[in-house]
Every structure is written in structure tokens, then in C-alpha cells.
Design an enzyme around this catalytic site. Structure first.
Site, PDB file in Angstrom:
ATOM      1  N   LYS A  57       0.916  -1.062   0.025  1.00 34.74           N
ATOM      2  CA  LYS A  57      -0.343   0.228  -0.117  1.00 34.74           C
ATOM      3  C   LYS A  57       0.618   1.205   0.283  1.00 34.74           C
ATOM      4  O   LYS A  57       1.590   1.126   0.865  1.00 34.74           O
ATOM      5  CB  LYS A  57      -0.769   0.364   1.469  1.00 34.74           C
ATOM      6  N   GLU A  61      10.051   0.952  10.576  1.00 37.10           N
ATOM      7  CA  GLU A  61      10.736   1.602  10.716  1.00 37.10           C
ATOM      8  C   GLU A  61      10.524   3.261  10.601  1.00 37.10           C
ATOM      9  O   GLU A  61       9.716   3.544   9.736  1.00 37.10           O
ATOM     10  CB  GLU A  61      11.068   1.645   8.899  1.00 37.10           C
ATOM     11  N   CYS A 110      13.118  11.098   7.163  1.00 35.30           N
ATOM     12  CA  CYS A 110      13.046  10.126   9.003  1.00 35.30           C
ATOM     13  C   CYS A 110      14.167   9.904   9.454  1.00 35.30           C
ATOM     14  O   CYS A 110      14.088  10.518  10.483  1.00 35.30           O
ATOM     15  CB  CYS A 110      12.294   8.721   9.051  1.00 35.30           C
ATOM     16  N   GLU A 131       9.671  15.390  16.160  1.00 35.93           N
ATOM     17  CA  GLU A 131       9.908  15.198  14.354  1.00 35.93           C
ATOM     18  C   GLU A 131       9.274  16.015  13.781  1.00 35.93           C
ATOM     19  O   GLU A 131       7.775  16.118  13.505  1.00 35.93           O
ATOM     20  CB  GLU A 131       9.701  13.705  14.111  1.00 35.93           C
TER      21      GLU A 131
END
Lengths: 266, 489
Positions: free
Chosen positions: B194, B268, B302, B399
């Protein structure tokens, strides 16, 4: 009473940070003929603090040193073989457990060579991957066999440089405490191995949810393992299960992998 | 074009030295009006559709299917069916399919690069020079592993897991697809992938690569949709593996969802990487590395170096140089070959960046943005640096996933380690020093899965990638990346 002499009985206590405290709660459970400490949630949290404190030094020790210390544990276990035999299924299990510690001790300085790698990247870098311990590990010890089952989970976690908190078997906790005494008289630094006795249904959720525990071994978990896994997700804990009897991959499941790009140049 | 100035008998020179526009043509991309789901080698219509757009001007690109629970079940069923024969195929044949895919991606790299920049908003020079070459290389690398697995795991008899449900983010759509699909297929699994809601198009174009490579039907299935489609995939009974790249929040939800099910999981997740600069570093090189570390791909990375830890003695000098360098960054049309910083991927992401930058200002950090004119349409955010940042500030802990850098200082290597590790994340870190022994000393102590010495944001198919702590578990890339897609007997 044997030979007209009253035996001196042992008091079975917890093992936290290299010391043998009673539960701060003052509670005990009568098991296998002894009043065994029933650890509280606070004891569990104290054990995490002790493990975290010990982790830095233990993980930074040289692999050679860790191997020697673990071998030393096998030595101290050997001299207590009689006491261990009384706390588990007997001499054969003790022998198996001791040989297992020796086997894992030898892995300490070979892990990085078997589990690590040098990686041929397309660029001027020396790139390598090495295994490192994940940190503080909670181990729910298998109920049976009381000694070897515990050693089979403890040894791979500790040899890699982790600090562990063991939740001893509910019904057969004596082997775990005997093991703590062997640990205490070997050269394993205080806090690297911590042992809690009591009710696992009470303690396991505390450790599964604890934000300073990096991994939880649910091999010996009974009851609602899924509930523990849900709690473990809160800080993305590594949830570990035994896959093989003896294997460097059992060590690997308590390890992280670090990849370093080091520059190359004139 | 710039006007030329005649100077007597000498060659004419431009009247000013600004860049001329250098747009990449989009002709090479032929988009359909409407896409279904790629299931069992065929295109299936969905009941509902949504519009996917170009972040550079918010223009619609195509209608894409919103996969329902039943659609996801169909895809998983197709993958299960295909698994029977794919997992029994001689491994050398499996390898050759993957080699074919690698070759086709390289051959069609321009088409993919343009589409990636169009749908995702990243600069064409990045999709062209980073995403595409790495994606093709990843398939090439894992192709070679397909028939050598027993050498990676001697005496362990590696076996595939079955159907892998894979969910990928919008920051590197095709590259993340490659990271997921290549090792999965090499190990003999089949996949249902996906793509992210906002960037489905290169994944859908990848279906055409599978057609060209004659990959057997059902081995690769692509289902598009929003988060609910991903949730259906994770909950599906027929999968043996879940691989997720994305936010830590969603990663935790997936870990909870899989509790009590014997399904292999790799995650991850997010990061808040420290980029640590020592006073003895090659300063100009470090400045380039800092810029690459945080402004590469608009900071939608990331492992971005979003916390700059500078040794106190060089703080002022470094910040001066950094600001000067930032003023030369060209922000604008992702399809322009001179663009350094492209469009923010979505309105939602722009809102999040804006909110956190506001929090940075509110908490007392000092903001700097170079003067730059942002296009009127589309979503944009100027490269931003915060100085005077405290470790407790939100911009030092959370983040941001945008072009926003927080600068902190340290005095000793020990303090640098302490501050770098003061985060729930542990994905990556950078170290800048001319002293090789110090790089390794630091690398040893940083709790992060990838450590870059005198470089940043560098990737290679042979190099394992993944995090410590709440940045997830499992590795992608290298020999270690195989383990995520195998079980052992």
C-alpha cells in the site's frame, strides 16, 4: 532434622542491583517449603533502575571480558551443583544448564564476526555493521525446566551485553534464587542480572509497560501474552520468543544492529 | 532567457546572473485519468476513488482507487494463490525476475523520476540522481541474494513467510517500494503493497514494470487508499508478515494490532537525528553536510539531521556560514532542474511544520529564514534554522519532518553523546571531525542504527538501515535486510 542436627535454612530473597533485599512490600509466598519474597511493582521498578545503571558498564566491557565473566559464572554454578539439583529436576538438568553457560560464554567475542558485516557500498566509505545490546531486558522465565529453562533465556541476553530482570517461575522460584547466588559470587557486575520472585501476573505487566525497558522475552509467559504485547508497544519494545535451543540467533534477538559509515580519503 | 549585454568587441554577458528557468518536461509521463488496484496481475475497479494531486500547484493528476476491506482481501487472496508457485520457483529464476525489474527501472528512470517529483513534490535532481538509481540498485542487489540465501544463513534452512503486507510513506515513494518489494520477493514471498495516500502514482506505474518483466500474476499487488486501507491490510488473516515505514505513532498502533498474532513485524519509524560538529572538522564540508542533512527532500526524511549539535567554540562561525549557504538554496518548482528545495508534500504536513515552527518561536528559540520568494500556488516552506534551542523545546524533541533545523551546543565529546542520545528516537546520527578515532569513539556510544562519519543521508543497498529505541526494529538493506522476510526451520 538430620543426624540430630537442625538444618540452617536459607531465606529466599530478591536479587536487585547485586544485593539481596526482601520485598519492600514485606510480602512473602509459601512455595516449595519456603517463604519466598513476593516482589511488588515498586521492587520491579527498582530492578529496572538497577539494570539501567549497570547496562553502561557491562555493554562497554570488552567482549573477551564478558566471555570470561560468563565462564566464571559456569564455575560458580558447578560448585553449587548440589544446591541447584535440589531446586530443579536433578543433576542432569544442572549439567545441561552449566554446559549451556559455557557454550554461550564462548560466543561473547565471536558475535560481531558472525552477526556483523563489512558492507561494500558504492562510495569512499568503510561501511560496517555490528551487533550491540538492546539495553534493559525483562525475561519471563519458563516454568519448566526451572533451572535450564531460565539459563537458556538468561545466557544469550547477558552475553551480548544486556542487563536483565528475571521474573522467576511462579511455582518453582528456588532455582532462580540459587542462580542469583551463583551470579553474586561470580564476577557479573551488580545490576546486570536481577531476579524477582512473586506473582508474574502481577509483575509482568509492570515490566511490559515500563518505558525504560527495551525488550521483553515472553518465552515463559503464561496467560494473556497478547495483553503484554499491547503494553510493550508503548515504547516499541522488542518482543522476543525462543526459537532455537542454542544458537547465536538467540543472542541476536536481544541485539540491535548499528551501521557506521567511516570516510576514506587521502 | 536572460538579456545579454554587448560589451564592444568582447563576448556578450548576461545583464544579471540569476538562474534561468530549467523545467524538466513532463511529456514523458502518460497518466491515465483513473487507476484501479493492481491485483493478481489485473486492474480492479474500486467503489470509491480519490484525487491525487501535484503539491507544486495543487492541480489534480489522476483519480485513484480507495481500496475497501473486500478489495484488500482480494489482493491478499491473489498473493496467497501466487505464493504457492512463486515460493517453489527455482531461486535462480526468481533472481532473474528481480534483475529484469532492476534493468527496466533503470531504462525508464526518467519517466519515473518526473512522475515522482510531480506527485510527491521533491526536486527533480533528487528523484533523478538519488531515488531512481537507488531503487534500481536495490532490486539489483537483492536479485543476487535470491539463490544464495543458504549462504547468508548456513545450517538454518531459510524459508519465506508467505504474503507480506507492506505499508510505505510518501517521502521516498518508489525507493521505499524497492526497499520493501525487492527483499520480500528475493526471499520467495509475495506482496501486497500500500503506497501512501498522497503519492500512489509511481507505485501504480511500477505495476507496468511488473507487466514488462512478466512477473507472474499475484506476486506483486498494489492497493491504494488512505489509512483505513492500511489497517485492513494489517488486520488481514492471510498475511505472514507486516513491514511498515512511517510515523512512530502509527507504528505503535500496528504493533498493538498484531499483539497475540504470530506475524513477523518490522518497523522503520521516526527520528530526531543529531548531527554533531566538532571544532576540528572541515567546516565548509560540514556546512554542506548539514544542509544536505536537513534540507534534502524538504526535510521529509526520517533520518534527517534535524538537531545540529555544534561544539561551542565554533558555534558563531558555523551559524554564519550556514546562514550564508542557506541563502543560496533555490526553493520552488520541483520540476526545475535547479531547484534545491521543492514543495511540501501535503497541506496536512505543511500545517504540522507551521505549528511546530510556531512552537519554536513561542518557546524562545531564535528563527532565521533566508529571503526567498515562494510560489503562490502549492505548498511551500522556506528553509529554517533555529538557534538558541534548549533540549526541552518541542523543536528539539519532536520530529518535524520539514526543512527546519534546531541548533544546540556542546563542549566535550561526552556532552555531545549525552545530548545526542537524549531522545526517544534512535535512527541515525552524524559526526563531523577530522579525527578518525573520534568518529569511531562517538559511533560506539551513539544509540542509533546508522551513524555517518563526515557525511549524511547516504544510502546503499548493501548497507543495513533501521533504528534503535522508538525508531523501530528490523533492518532494510544488506544481508541483514533478508532476515525480515524469512523464517527458519
Amino acid at each position: 532434622m538430620t543426624g540430630g542436627r537442625l538444618a540452617v535454612r536459607k531465606t529466599y530473597k530478591l536479587f536487585i542491583g547485586g544485593a539481596f533485599p526482601r520485598s519492600e512490600s514485606g510480602r512473602t509466598l509459601e512455595l516449595e517449603g519456603y517463604n519466598v519474597a513476593r516482589a511488588s511493582r515498586k521492587d520491579a521498578r527498582e530492578a529496572v533502575v538497577a539494570a539501567r545503571k549497570a547496562f553502561g558498564g557491562w555493554s562497554a566491557a570488552t567482549a573477551y571480558n564478558r566471555g570470561q565473566v560468563l565462564y566464571r559464572l559456569a564455575e560458580t554454578m558447578e560448585t553449587r551443583a548440589g544446591a541447584f539439583a535440589a531446586a530443579c529436576t536433578g543433576r542432569r538438568e544442572v549439567a545441561r544448564a552449566i554446559d549451556r553457560v559455557v557454550w554461550y560464554a564462548g560466543w561473547a567475542d565471536k558475535l560481531a564476526q558472525v552477526l556483523g558485516s563489512a558492507n561494500p557500498v558504492a562510495g569512499p566509505y568503510f561501511n560496517f555493521t555490528i551487533p550491540e545490546p538492546t539495553g534493559v531486558v525483562a525475561i519471563i522465565a519458563p516454568t519448566e525446566p526451572a533451572l535450564d529453562g531460565l539459563v537458556a533465556r538468561l545466557a544469550p541476553a547477558v552475553v551480548g551485553g544486556n542487563a536483565v530482570i528475571i521474573l522467576a517461575s511462579d511455582d518453582h522460584p528456588l532455582a532462580a534464587i540459587e542462580l542469583a547466588e551463583a551470579v553474586a559470587t561470580s564476577d557479573v557486575p551488580g545490576g546486570v542480572v536481577n531476579v524477582l520472585t512473586g506473582l508474574r501476573s502481577e509483575l509482568a505487566p509492570v515490566l511490559a509497560a515500563h518505558m525504560d525497558v527495551n525488550a521483553i522475552d515472553v518465552t515463559g509467559a503464561d496467560g494473556d501474552v497478547a495483553a503484554l504485547e499491547v503494553l510493550a508497544a508503548e515504547n516499541v519494545k522488542r518482543v522476543v520468543r525462543a526459537r532455537e535451543d542454542r544458537s547465536p540467533w538467540e543472542i541476536a534477538s536481544f541485539m540491535e544492529l548499528k551501521t557506521v559509515w567511516h570516510p576514506i580519503g587521502r | 532567457m536572460t538579456d545579454l549585454q554587448k560589451r564592444g568587441d568582447r563576448s556578450p554577458v548576461p545583464t544579471d546572473w540569476t538562474y534561468a528557468p530549467a523545467p524538466e518536461s513532463t511529456d514523458i509521463v502518460r497518466l491515465q485519468e483513473r487507476y484501479g488496484l493492481y491485483v493478481g496481475g489485473e486492474w480492479l475497479e474500486t467503489k470509491d476513488q480519490f484525487t491525487t494531486i501535484a503539491p507544486r500547484d495543487e492541480s489534480p493528476l489522476a483519480e485513484v482507487g480507495q481500496a475497501s476491506e473486500a478489495d484488500v482481501q482480494n489482493a491478499v487472496a491473489a498473493a496467497r494463490e501466487a505464493f504457492k508457485s512463486w515460493s517453489k520457483l527455482p531461486a535462480t529464476e526468481r533472481a532473474k525476475y528481480l534483475f529484469r525489474i532492476a534493468r527496466i527501472l533503470a531504462e525508464r528512470s526518467r519517466e519515473f523520476a518526473v512522475l515522482e517529483s510531480l506527485n510527491g513534490g521533491k526536486p527533480i535532481k533528487e528523484s533523478r540522481d538519488v531515488d531512481l538509481p537507488l531503487a534500481a540498485a536495490h532490486f539489483f542487489y537483492y536479485a543476487g541474494w535470491a539463490d544464495k540465501l543458504e549462504y547468508a544463513y548456513p545450517n538454518r534452512s531459510p524459508k519465506p513467510l508467505g504474503v507480506a503486507g507492506q505499508i510505505i510513506p510518501w517521502n521516498f515513494p518508489l525507493l521505499m517500494l524497492a526497499w520493501k518489494i525487492a527483499p520480500a520477493l528475493a526471499c520467495g514471498n509475495t506482496v501486497v503493497l500500500k503506497p501512501a495516500e498522497t503519492t500512489p502514482l509511481t507505485a501504480l506505474l511500477f505495476a507496468d514494470v511488473c507487466r514488462q518483466a512478466e512477473v507472474p500474476p499475484g506476486v506483486v499487488n498494489i492497493v491504494t487508499g488512505d489509512g483505513s486501507t492500511g489497517a485492513h491490510l494489517v488486520r488481514s488473516e492471510g498475511i505472514g508478515k507486516v513491514a511498515f515505514t512511517g510515523s512512530t505513532e502509527v507504528g505503535k498502533a500496528i504493533q498493538r494490532e498484531l499483539a497475540g498474532r504470530d506475524i513477523s513485524l518490522t518497523l522503520e519509524l521516526g527520528g530526531k537525528a543529531a548531527n554533531i560538529v566538532f571544532e576540528d572538522c572541515a567546516l565548509d564540508q560540514a556546512v554542506e553536510g548539514i544542509v544536505n542533512g536537513i534540507y534534502f527532500n524538504q526535510g521529509h526524511v526520517c533520518c534527517a539531521g534535524s538537531r545540529l549539535l555544534v561544539q561551542e567554540s565554533i558555534h558563531d562561525q558555523l551559524v554564519r556560514k550556514l546562514k550564508r549557504r542557506m541563502s543560496t538554496l533555490r526553493v520552488g518548482d520541483p520540476l526545475d532542474k535547479n531547484t534545491d528545495v521543492g514543495a511540501i508534500n501535503s497541506k496536512a504536513q505543511l500545517d504540522r511544520i507551521t505549528e511546530l515552527v510556531q512552537a519554536g518561536t513561542d518557546e524562545g528559540a531564535e528563527l532565521y529564514q533566508p529571503p526567498c520568494r515562494l510560489p503562490e500556488k502549492g505548498w511551500w516552506f522556506a528553509p529554517t534554522v533555529f538557534t538558541n534551542v534548549a533540549q526541552s523545546h518541542r523543536i528539539a524533541q519532536e520530529e518535524i519532518f520539514g526543512p527546519v533545523l534546531s541548533v544546540l551546543t556542546f563542549r566535550t565529546p561526552d556532552e555531545a553523546v549525552e545530548k545526542a542520545n537524549n531522545t526517544m528516537y534512535g535512527l541515525s546520527a552524524g559526526i563531523w571531525t577530522e579525527k578518525g578515532s573520534r568518529i569511531l569513539w562517538m559511533a560506539d556510544r551513539l544509540r542509533a542504527g546508522v551513524v555517518w562519519g563526515n557525511t549524511f543521508n547516504r544510502f546503499d543497498p548493501a548497507s543495513p538501515f533501521g533504528g534503535y529505541k522508538e525508531s523501530g526494529f528490523g533492518r532494510e538493506g544488506g544481508r541483514h535486510g533478508l532476515e525480515a522476510y524469512l523464517r527458519f526451520e
